[in-house]
Design a protein around this motif. Structure first.
Motif, mmCIF file in Angstrom:
data_model
loop_
_atom_site.group_PDB
_atom_site.id
_atom_site.type_symbol
_atom_site.label_atom_id
_atom_site.label_comp_id
_atom_site.label_asym_id
_atom_site.label_seq_id
_atom_site.Cartn_x
_atom_site.Cartn_y
_atom_site.Cartn_z
ATOM 1 N N PHE A 98 0.614 -1.683 0.017
ATOM 2 C CA PHE A 98 -0.106 -0.037 -0.357
ATOM 3 C C PHE A 98 0.805 1.006 0.229
ATOM 4 O O PHE A 98 0.250 2.169 0.225
ATOM 5 N N CYS A 99 2.429 1.524 -0.273
ATOM 6 C CA CYS A 99 3.007 2.125 -0.392
ATOM 7 C C CYS A 99 2.708 3.157 -1.046
ATOM 8 O O CYS A 99 2.366 3.555 -2.459
ATOM 9 N N PHE A 100 2.705 5.052 -0.497
ATOM 10 C CA PHE A 100 2.381 6.093 -1.260
ATOM 11 C C PHE A 100 3.256 6.387 -1.942
ATOM 12 O O PHE A 100 3.353 6.737 -3.455
ATOM 13 N N ILE A 101 4.370 5.914 -1.511
ATOM 14 C CA ILE A 101 5.546 6.691 -2.187
ATOM 15 C C ILE A 101 5.936 5.893 -3.356
ATOM 16 O O ILE A 101 6.207 6.146 -4.506
ATOM 17 N N ASP A 102 5.465 4.541 -3.276
ATOM 18 C CA ASP A 102 5.405 4.066 -4.914
ATOM 19 C C ASP A 102 4.015 4.041 -5.987
ATOM 20 O O ASP A 102 4.422 4.136 -7.025
ATOM 21 N N GLN A 103 3.295 4.728 -5.347
ATOM 22 C CA GLN A 103 2.505 5.429 -6.186
ATOM 23 C C GLN A 103 2.609 7.079 -6.879
ATOM 24 O O GLN A 103 1.515 7.240 -7.639
ATOM 25 N N LEU A 104 3.529 7.625 -6.716
ATOM 26 C CA LEU A 104 3.762 8.734 -7.061
ATOM 27 C C LEU A 104 4.204 8.755 -8.701
ATOM 28 O O LEU A 104 5.050 8.172 -9.174
ATOM 29 N N ILE A 188 3.898 4.251 22.936
ATOM 30 C CA ILE A 188 3.890 3.617 21.931
ATOM 31 C C ILE A 188 2.447 4.046 21.123
ATOM 32 O O ILE A 188 1.442 3.456 22.293
ATOM 33 N N ASN A 189 1.860 4.266 20.115
ATOM 34 C CA ASN A 189 1.102 5.043 19.812
ATOM 35 C C ASN A 189 0.783 4.271 18.227
ATOM 36 O O ASN A 189 2.075 4.247 17.113
ATOM 37 N N GLY A 190 0.174 3.720 17.307
ATOM 38 C CA GLY A 190 -0.004 2.488 16.735
ATOM 39 C C GLY A 190 -0.428 2.848 15.362
ATOM 40 O O GLY A 190 -1.453 3.299 15.482
ATOM 41 N N GLN A 191 -0.234 2.856 14.324
ATOM 42 C CA GLN A 191 -0.558 3.241 12.851
ATOM 43 C C GLN A 191 -1.343 1.536 12.597
ATOM 44 O O GLN A 191 -0.959 1.021 11.863
ATOM 45 N N ILE A 192 -2.531 1.261 12.252
ATOM 46 C CA ILE A 192 -3.102 0.646 11.169
ATOM 47 C C ILE A 192 -3.429 1.019 9.287
ATOM 48 O O ILE A 192 -4.321 2.111 8.968
ATOM 49 N N VAL A 193 -3.369 0.981 8.555
ATOM 50 C CA VAL A 193 -3.503 1.235 7.052
ATOM 51 C C VAL A 193 -4.408 -0.006 6.715
ATOM 52 O O VAL A 193 -3.748 -1.037 6.258
ATOM 53 N N LEU A 194 -5.714 0.166 6.597
ATOM 54 C CA LEU A 194 -6.782 -0.256 6.349
ATOM 55 C C LEU A 194 -6.810 -0.746 4.537
ATOM 56 O O LEU A 194 -6.707 -0.188 4.180
ATOM 57 N N CYS A 195 -6.255 -1.701 4.512
ATOM 58 C CA CYS A 195 -6.793 -1.957 2.944
ATOM 59 C C CYS A 195 -8.284 -3.235 3.098
ATOM 60 O O CYS A 195 -8.332 -5.007 3.783
ATOM 61 N N PRO A 196 -9.369 -2.592 1.673
ATOM 62 C CA PRO A 196 -10.427 -3.718 1.597
ATOM 63 C C PRO A 196 -9.549 -4.719 1.435
ATOM 64 O O PRO A 196 -8.612 -5.604 0.328
ATOM 65 N N GLN A 197 -10.760 -6.107 2.377
ATOM 66 C CA GLN A 197 -10.483 -7.689 2.278
ATOM 67 C C GLN A 197 -8.698 -8.091 2.559
ATOM 68 O O GLN A 197 -8.359 -9.130 1.923
ATOM 69 N N ILE A 198 -8.277 -7.733 3.024
ATOM 70 C CA ILE A 198 -6.858 -7.796 2.873
ATOM 71 C C ILE A 198 -6.193 -7.177 5.002
ATOM 72 O O ILE A 198 -6.410 -8.501 5.421
ATOM 73 N N ASN A 199 -6.886 -6.678 5.574
ATOM 74 C CA ASN A 199 -6.024 -6.381 7.089
ATOM 75 C C ASN A 199 -7.599 -5.846 7.610
ATOM 76 O O ASN A 199 -7.236 -5.612 8.958
ATOM 77 N N ASP A 200 -8.833 -6.320 7.009
ATOM 78 C CA ASP A 200 -9.398 -5.351 8.376
ATOM 79 C C ASP A 200 -10.458 -7.114 8.375
ATOM 80 O O ASP A 200 -10.203 -8.196 8.217
ATOM 81 N N GLY A 201 -12.315 -6.687 8.528
ATOM 82 C CA GLY A 201 -12.936 -7.443 9.316
ATOM 83 C C GLY A 201 -12.336 -8.192 10.866
ATOM 84 O O GLY A 201 -11.735 -7.904 11.032
ATOM 85 N N GLU A 202 -12.023 -9.639 10.101
ATOM 86 C CA GLU A 202 -12.296 -10.322 11.582
ATOM 87 C C GLU A 202 -10.318 -10.579 12.035
ATOM 88 O O GLU A 202 -10.119 -10.889 13.337
ATOM 89 N N ASN A 203 -9.918 -9.523 10.246
ATOM 90 C CA ASN A 203 -8.500 -10.069 10.905
ATOM 91 C C ASN A 203 -7.902 -8.636 11.898
ATOM 92 O O ASN A 203 -7.126 -8.593 12.301
ATOM 93 N N LEU A 204 -8.438 -7.673 11.554
ATOM 94 C CA LEU A 204 -8.815 -6.003 12.523
ATOM 95 C C LEU A 204 -9.654 -6.652 14.123
ATOM 96 O O LEU A 204 -8.944 -6.077 14.395
ATOM 97 N N GLU A 233 0.836 1.361 -11.549
ATOM 98 C CA GLU A 233 1.018 0.314 -12.717
ATOM 99 C C GLU A 233 2.226 -0.990 -12.310
ATOM 100 O O GLU A 233 3.442 -0.310 -11.174
ATOM 101 N N SER A 234 1.627 -2.137 -12.245
ATOM 102 C CA SER A 234 2.735 -3.752 -11.406
ATOM 103 C C SER A 234 2.772 -3.435 -10.101
ATOM 104 O O SER A 234 3.599 -3.872 -9.734
ATOM 105 N N LEU A 235 2.022 -2.674 -9.796
ATOM 106 C CA LEU A 235 1.868 -2.464 -8.178
ATOM 107 C C LEU A 235 1.103 -3.659 -8.253
ATOM 108 O O LEU A 235 -0.537 -4.049 -8.522
ATOM 109 N N PHE A 236 0.504 -4.423 -6.651
ATOM 110 C CA PHE A 236 0.173 -4.777 -5.995
ATOM 111 C C PHE A 236 -1.302 -4.001 -6.216
ATOM 112 O O PHE A 236 -1.881 -3.708 -5.992
ATOM 113 N N PRO A 237 -2.690 -5.432 -6.644
ATOM 114 C CA PRO A 237 -4.098 -4.627 -6.378
ATOM 115 C C PRO A 237 -4.860 -4.273 -5.330
ATOM 116 O O PRO A 237 -4.485 -5.346 -4.583
ATOM 117 N N LEU A 238 -5.159 -3.139 -5.523
ATOM 118 C CA LEU A 238 -5.753 -3.227 -4.432
ATOM 119 C C LEU A 238 -7.453 -2.249 -4.181
ATOM 120 O O LEU A 238 -7.171 -1.124 -5.687
#
Length: 439
Positions: A98-104, A188-204, A233-238
């Motif tokens: 999900f890296c945003f920098i890879d999408q620049l 510590i303060n934690g962050q979760i970048v939530l991706c549909p059908q990957i780390n949400d739902g029961e995994n969350l 282009e050529s990145l993981f489908p999200l």
């Protein structure tokens, strides 16, 4: 002869500080404190806390000088380094799906493509780190020097899934590392970048449960939706969150907040404002964000902004200041929110007309709706033929930190010249926003 170390060069000596009084100058090089070579800013902060210091300095004429300093505990020397962290920043070894920098897009300024993953920047500037870029010795250093709080990008506590999401075989031990740090009181303060059908739902659900067991040292968890640009282009489908999916996440987190508040006395896990905008739902109340621990992550930013603005309006007397027209620029996400607040301002200040201009993100793609990613060229293209009044107000979140420049390298001065109108930058808080309107 000792070679010059760029990282330890002093760039500024604060007036009336200890450094100025003992004769330190710009261009001097810090070699050691109490016999300890200083390798980064964390070590520097740790060692200068002592009341008695033996400081070794290399002057610009190559002379080595010793300074014996007696001071108050925690009193600073008043020196600033050319490199704020003294050492080189550690770059990220992950290849997150999900890296945003890879999408620049290509051909942007070079600094935008640097991925940092450095706990020192987390401590000093609030950056998020994954802990995958650290050896056991690095973890020991955090504990020894009490580097706290730090912000950690967690995403999931499932070892196999985290390895997949970060594309790093060393990413699976996140819970073990979090526990090692929290067991000794590192906050510590934690962050979760939530991706549909990957780390949400029961995994969350499992991730929240696991992390709640680390409270209170793990103080809070922020959940933000994945951002997807036109350049994948050529990145993981999200996929991205739509209204229905965002509503599901909100209901899930509401249930968790109720449970955790009863158990821990805190809601612990918080959603970024984007989820409520996507779901077309009202944002939670000011009180529900508790201490606003993750406001820099967009968690509670709208609630804080509205609270500050309405507090200022309650103190103000109704008065006529117009006719006067001023334009406000924002992203799609904040359009309805900002329009509502502007109508409140107009009711208090008669004759004032506030036009809210929503900028569609053509540069990164229309799926990107936050104001902080609006570019100068998109503002110009969409406003060049419009009457924007006597000035245009933009949020400072659109600009590079400390500089008057947008992500696409357009400067505020250039935008001002092209539009032929004064462009005013406002801090992202209600008080400064109102001040910039009324000034």
């Amino acid at each position: 002869m000792l070679e010059k170390s760029y990282e330890n060069v002093i760039s500024e000596v604060v007036p009336d500080s200890i450094g100025e009084r003992i004769g330190l100058e710009k261009g001097d090089i810090l070699l050691s404190i109490n016999g300890q070579k200083i390798e980064d800013i964390i070590e520097y902060m740790f060692f200068i806390a002592d009341e008695r210091l033996d400081v070794l300095i290399k002057k610009q004429n190559e002379e080595i000088r010793h300074y014996h300093i007696t001071k108050e505990y925690d009193e600073d020397l008043g020196i600033v380094f050319e490199n704020p962290i003294i050492d080189k920043a550690k770059s990220c070894r992950n290849k997150c799906i999900f890296c945003f920098i890879d999408q620049l897009p290509s051909k942007m300024r070079e600094t935008l493509y640097f991925k940092d993953d450095d706990s020192r920047l987390s401590f000093l500037q609030g950056n998020f780190v994954t802990l995958t870029n650290m050896s056991d010795q690095d973890i020991d250093k955090i504990i020894r020097y009490r580097i706290s709080p730090i912000n950690v990008s967690i995403h999931t506590t499932d070892p196999v899934l985290r390895i997949k999401m970060l594309n790093n075989k060393s990413a699976g031990n996140i819970y073990e590392r979090l526990k090692r740090l929290t067991d000794v009181g590192i906050r510590i303060n934690g962050q979760i970048v939530l991706c549909p059908q990957i780390n949400d739902g029961e995994n969350l659900d499992k991730t929240i449960l696991d992390l709640s067991l680390l409270y209170p040292a793990l103080e809070s968890v922020a959940i933000v939706p994945v951002g997807v640009t036109n350049f994948r282009e050529s990145l993981f489908p999200l996929s991205i969150y739509d209204k229905d999916r965002a509503n599901e996440v909100i209901e899930q987190i509401n249930n968790w907040q109720i449970q955790l508040y009863k158990k821990l006395g805190t809601r612990f896990v918080f959603l970024s404002d984007e989820f409520y905008v996507l779901a077309n739902r009202s944002i939670p109340s000011y009180e529900e964000y508790e201490e606003f621990l993750q406001i820099e992550n967009g968690v509670g930013l709208m609630a804080m902004f509205e609270y500050e603005l309405m507090d200022q309006l309650r103190k103000a007397q109704t008065e006529r200041i117009g006719p006067k027209k001023i334009s406000i620029v924002t992203g799609v996400s904040a359009e309805a929110f900002l329009t509502k607040l502007c109508r409140e301002i107009e009711r208090r200040y008669l004759g004032l007309v506030l036009d809210v201009h929503t900028i569609e993100n053509e540069f990164f793609g229309r799926t990107i709706t936050v104001a902080g990613l609006v570019t100068g060229q998109d503002i110009f293209k969409q406003l060049e033929h419009k009457n924007v009044g006597e000035r245009l107000i933009i949020p400072e979140s659109m600009l590079k930190t400390g500089e008057q420049i947008f992500l696409d390298d357009v400067t505020v001065d250039e935008l001002q010249e092209k539009l032929g109108v004064r462009v005013v930058v406002s801090a992202v808080n209600g008080k400064d926003f109102l001040r910039k309107i009324l000034e």
